[in-house]
Design an enzyme around this catalytic site. Structure first.
Site, PDB file in Angstrom:
ATOM      1  N   LYS A   1       1.132 -10.665  14.643  1.00 28.31           N
ATOM      2  CA  LYS A   1       1.930  -9.529  14.314  1.00 28.31           C
ATOM      3  C   LYS A   1       2.679  -8.535  16.132  1.00 28.31           C
ATOM      4  O   LYS A   1       3.490  -8.914  16.299  1.00 28.31           O
ATOM      5  CB  LYS A   1       2.272  -9.113  13.710  1.00 28.31           C
ATOM      6  CG  LYS A   1       2.404  -9.552  11.591  1.00 28.31           C
ATOM      7  CD  LYS A   1       2.853  -9.334  10.976  1.00 28.31           C
ATOM      8  CE  LYS A   1       3.194 -10.178   9.475  1.00 28.31           C
ATOM      9  NZ  LYS A   1       3.660  -9.414   8.431  1.00 28.31           N
TER      10      LYS A   1
ATOM     11  N   LYS B   1      -0.654 -20.688   9.569  1.00 27.92           N
ATOM     12  CA  LYS B   1      -0.457 -20.552   8.033  1.00 27.92           C
ATOM     13  C   LYS B   1       1.123 -20.960   8.053  1.00 27.92           C
ATOM     14  O   LYS B   1       1.995 -19.731   8.932  1.00 27.92           O
ATOM     15  CB  LYS B   1      -0.991 -19.786   7.341  1.00 27.92           C
ATOM     16  CG  LYS B   1      -0.165 -18.322   7.864  1.00 27.92           C
ATOM     17  CD  LYS B   1      -0.601 -17.019   6.209  1.00 27.92           C
ATOM     18  CE  LYS B   1       0.683 -16.225   6.710  1.00 27.92           C
ATOM     19  NZ  LYS B   1       0.967 -15.039   5.432  1.00 27.92           N
TER      20      LYS B   1
ATOM     21  N   LYS C   1       6.708 -16.883   5.304  1.00 33.57           N
ATOM     22  CA  LYS C   1       8.115 -16.401   5.331  1.00 33.57           C
ATOM     23  C   LYS C   1       8.939 -15.977   6.275  1.00 33.57           C
ATOM     24  O   LYS C   1       9.747 -15.967   6.621  1.00 33.57           O
ATOM     25  CB  LYS C   1       8.295 -15.824   3.949  1.00 33.57           C
ATOM     26  CG  LYS C   1       7.829 -14.248   3.961  1.00 33.57           C
ATOM     27  CD  LYS C   1       8.798 -14.070   2.668  1.00 33.57           C
ATOM     28  CE  LYS C   1       6.745 -13.286   2.022  1.00 33.57           C
ATOM     29  NZ  LYS C   1       6.138 -11.842   2.472  1.00 33.57           N
TER      30      LYS C   1
HETATM   31  P1  ATP Z   1       4.790 -12.100   6.681  1.00 33.35           P
HETATM   32  O1  ATP Z   1       5.832 -13.607   6.806  1.00 33.35           O
HETATM   33  O2  ATP Z   1       6.534 -11.532   6.543  1.00 33.35           O
HETATM   34  O3  ATP Z   1       4.098 -12.112   6.845  1.00 33.35           O
HETATM   35  P2  ATP Z   1       4.187 -14.032   4.260  1.00 33.35           P
HETATM   36  O4  ATP Z   1       4.391 -14.804   4.438  1.00 33.35           O
HETATM   37  O5  ATP Z   1       2.827 -13.977   5.522  1.00 33.35           O
HETATM   38  O6  ATP Z   1       4.846 -12.530   4.719  1.00 33.35           O
HETATM   39  P3  ATP Z   1       2.748 -12.285   2.881  1.00 33.35           P
HETATM   40  O7  ATP Z   1       3.880 -11.255   1.888  1.00 33.35           O
HETATM   41  O8  ATP Z   1       1.937 -11.425   4.005  1.00 33.35           O
HETATM   42  O9  ATP Z   1       3.233 -13.235   2.880  1.00 33.35           O
HETATM   43  O10 ATP Z   1       1.854 -12.949   1.303  1.00 33.35           O
HETATM   44  C1  ATP Z   1       2.104 -13.004  -0.144  1.00 33.35           C
HETATM   45  C2  ATP Z   1       0.562 -13.247  -1.073  1.00 33.35           C
HETATM   46  O11 ATP Z   1       1.205 -14.849  -0.215  1.00 33.35           O
HETATM   47  C3  ATP Z   1      -0.364 -13.099  -0.540  1.00 33.35           C
HETATM   48  O12 ATP Z   1      -1.152 -12.147  -1.025  1.00 33.35           O
HETATM   49  C4  ATP Z   1      -0.766 -13.757   0.719  1.00 33.35           C
HETATM   50  O13 ATP Z   1      -1.763 -14.390   0.451  1.00 33.35           O
HETATM   51  C5  ATP Z   1      -0.341 -14.720   0.158  1.00 33.35           C
HETATM   52  N1  ATP Z   1      -0.093 -15.998   1.295  1.00 33.35           N
HETATM   53  C6  ATP Z   1       0.991 -16.003   2.256  1.00 33.35           C
HETATM   54  N2  ATP Z   1       1.063 -17.028   2.969  1.00 33.35           N
HETATM   55  C7  ATP Z   1       0.378 -17.935   2.488  1.00 33.35           C
HETATM   56  C8  ATP Z   1      -0.095 -19.220   2.862  1.00 33.35           C
HETATM   57  N3  ATP Z   1       0.449 -20.255   3.491  1.00 33.35           N
HETATM   58  N4  ATP Z   1      -0.781 -19.767   1.769  1.00 33.35           N
HETATM   59  C9  ATP Z   1      -1.347 -19.266   0.749  1.00 33.35           C
HETATM   60  N5  ATP Z   1      -0.905 -17.804   0.324  1.00 33.35           N
HETATM   61  C10 ATP Z   1       0.059 -17.612   1.273  1.00 33.35           C
END
Ligand code: ATP
Ligand code: LTN
Length: 331
Positions: free
Chosen positions: A113, A195, A198
């Site tokens: 990040k 990965k 969002k």
């Molecule tokens: P950001 O992009 O703002 O970092 P993010 O999409 O990575 O957000 P988080 O809020 O960090 O999402 O994660 C929320 C939950 O979803 C956590 O338990 C995380 O491990 C899970 N998660 C996030 N991305 C994935 C993915 N690509 N596949 C499976 N689980 C995920």
């Protein structure tokens, strides 16, 4: 057993968040040996990177509606907003003072990040895992369901708990991560070695649970694959197809092996069509419920109840922690 998890309101929840996290919360809520199950909106975490005020408010409410629309039952799971429980920020500070800069600088999420920040890297982006450890330790959680990307933060949480217990005497439960076997790392649709996230600047990379159903289907049909033509799970050489197989396997509860057999003689277009329809059918009822809930008073009722219960548990624990350290006057 106590379970806790949270998701950042940093955008619209994706298929990755759903398959890696929320779907498992919904499954876990029916386990018999649960004493407390808490799921929160990690808004304090979201501000480690710049957020627009109106968007943040909208995303917080939206995430609560998504939790409910996906099937979380407020009778079984307390849902609350992190910033409405001040003890999170308080324990976060205590844990910052018991963590080392070196261990935080090693966190992969921080390193990733950090590279994306144009207006400077906030101190909070570095110390974020101490706050996350606090979210968990404050409730003596035994189990923390998350996707694979949070494994490193959960290991740090365990280290911080053990370090604190050794220094101040038995205080914290050392939590166990719960990472699902399938769906723990759903990949980007445009760059399947990354990965799905969002906050990805390219909306074609992810499926939002709130995307229009036709847009969802289109995104899957144009997902990056390869030119080999066979539908086989091979993470190294066929990351795109492997990702679509994982998605279909999670949604239909079918093993990857069975899917490979089923699509042995199919082409990518047919396979993608099936994945697109499966995802659309999973998301459609969630959207219907979401639309019923998003402007209802029910959300506030759920959140008030969750906030009060979480504050009750958290303040009791925070007092114990402050006493162990010798902060303030003895309570
Ligand atoms: P950001 O992009 O703002 O970092 P993010 O999409 O990575 O957000 P988080 O809020 O960090 O999402 O994660 C929320 C939950 O979803 C956590 O338990 C995380 O491990 C899970 N998660 C996030 N991305 C994935 C993915 N690509 N596949 C499976 N689980 C995920
Ligand atoms: N760091 C997590 C969200 C999160 C969390 C938590 C998950 C914040 N606090 C406590 C489990 C338990 C993330 O970015 N996915």
């Amino acid at each position: 057993m106590r379970i806790i998890s949270g998701i950042q309101p940093s955008g619209n929840i994706t298929l990755g968040n759903y398959l890696g996290a929320v779907k498992n919360f919904v499954k876990l809520q029916d386990k018999e040996d649960i004493t407390d199950f808490l799921v929160f909106v990690a808004d304090l975490h979201a501000i480690t990177v710049p957020q627009d005020k109106a968007e943040l408010r909208k995303n917080i409410k939206s995430l609560v509606s998504i939790y409910l629309a996906c099937g979380l039952n407020p009778e079984k799971v307390k849902i609350f907003i992190q910033s409405e429980v001040p003890a999170h920020a308080q324990i976060g500070w205590v844990l910052q003072c018991n963590g080392y800069i070196g261990e935080l600088e090693r966190m992969t999420q921080y390193k990733d990040k950090k590279e994306r920040q144009v207006a400077g890297v906030s101190v909070g982006l570095l110390t974020y895992p101490s706050l996350m450890a606090g979210d968990i330790l404050l409730y003596d959680a035994d189990m923390v369901p998350t996707g694979l990307d949070q494994k490193q933060h959960l290991e740090l949480t365990r280290d911080l708990a053990e370090r604190f217990n050794n220094k101040y005497g038995e205080t914290f439960v050392v939590p166990t991560p719960f990472i699902p076997e399938a769906g723990a790392k759903i990949m980007s649709l445009t760059e399947p070695t990354k990965k799905m996230s969002k906050s990805d600047p390219n909306p074609k990379a992810y499926i939002s649970l709130l995307d229009d159903i036709n847009v969802i289907k289109k995104k899957i049909k144009s997902a990056v694959t390869d030119s080999d033509g066979t539908i086989k799970y091979d993470i190294d050489n066929k990351p795109g197809i492997s990702n679509l197989l994982t998605i279909l396997s999670c949604i239909t509860n079918t093993s990857i092996k069975d899917l490979e057999a089923k699509y042995k003689d199919s082409n990518y277009a047919t396979f993608k069509e099936d994945v697109a329809n499966a995802v659309a059918n999973e998301i459609m009822p969630i959207q219907e419920k979401y639309n019923e809930l998003i402007n209802s008073k029910y959300l506030d009722e759920v959140l008030d109840q969750g906030r009060d219960y979480a504050n009750y548990l958290a303040n009791k624990k925070l007092n114990k922690i402050y006493n162990k350290i010798g902060l303030g006057r003895k309570r």
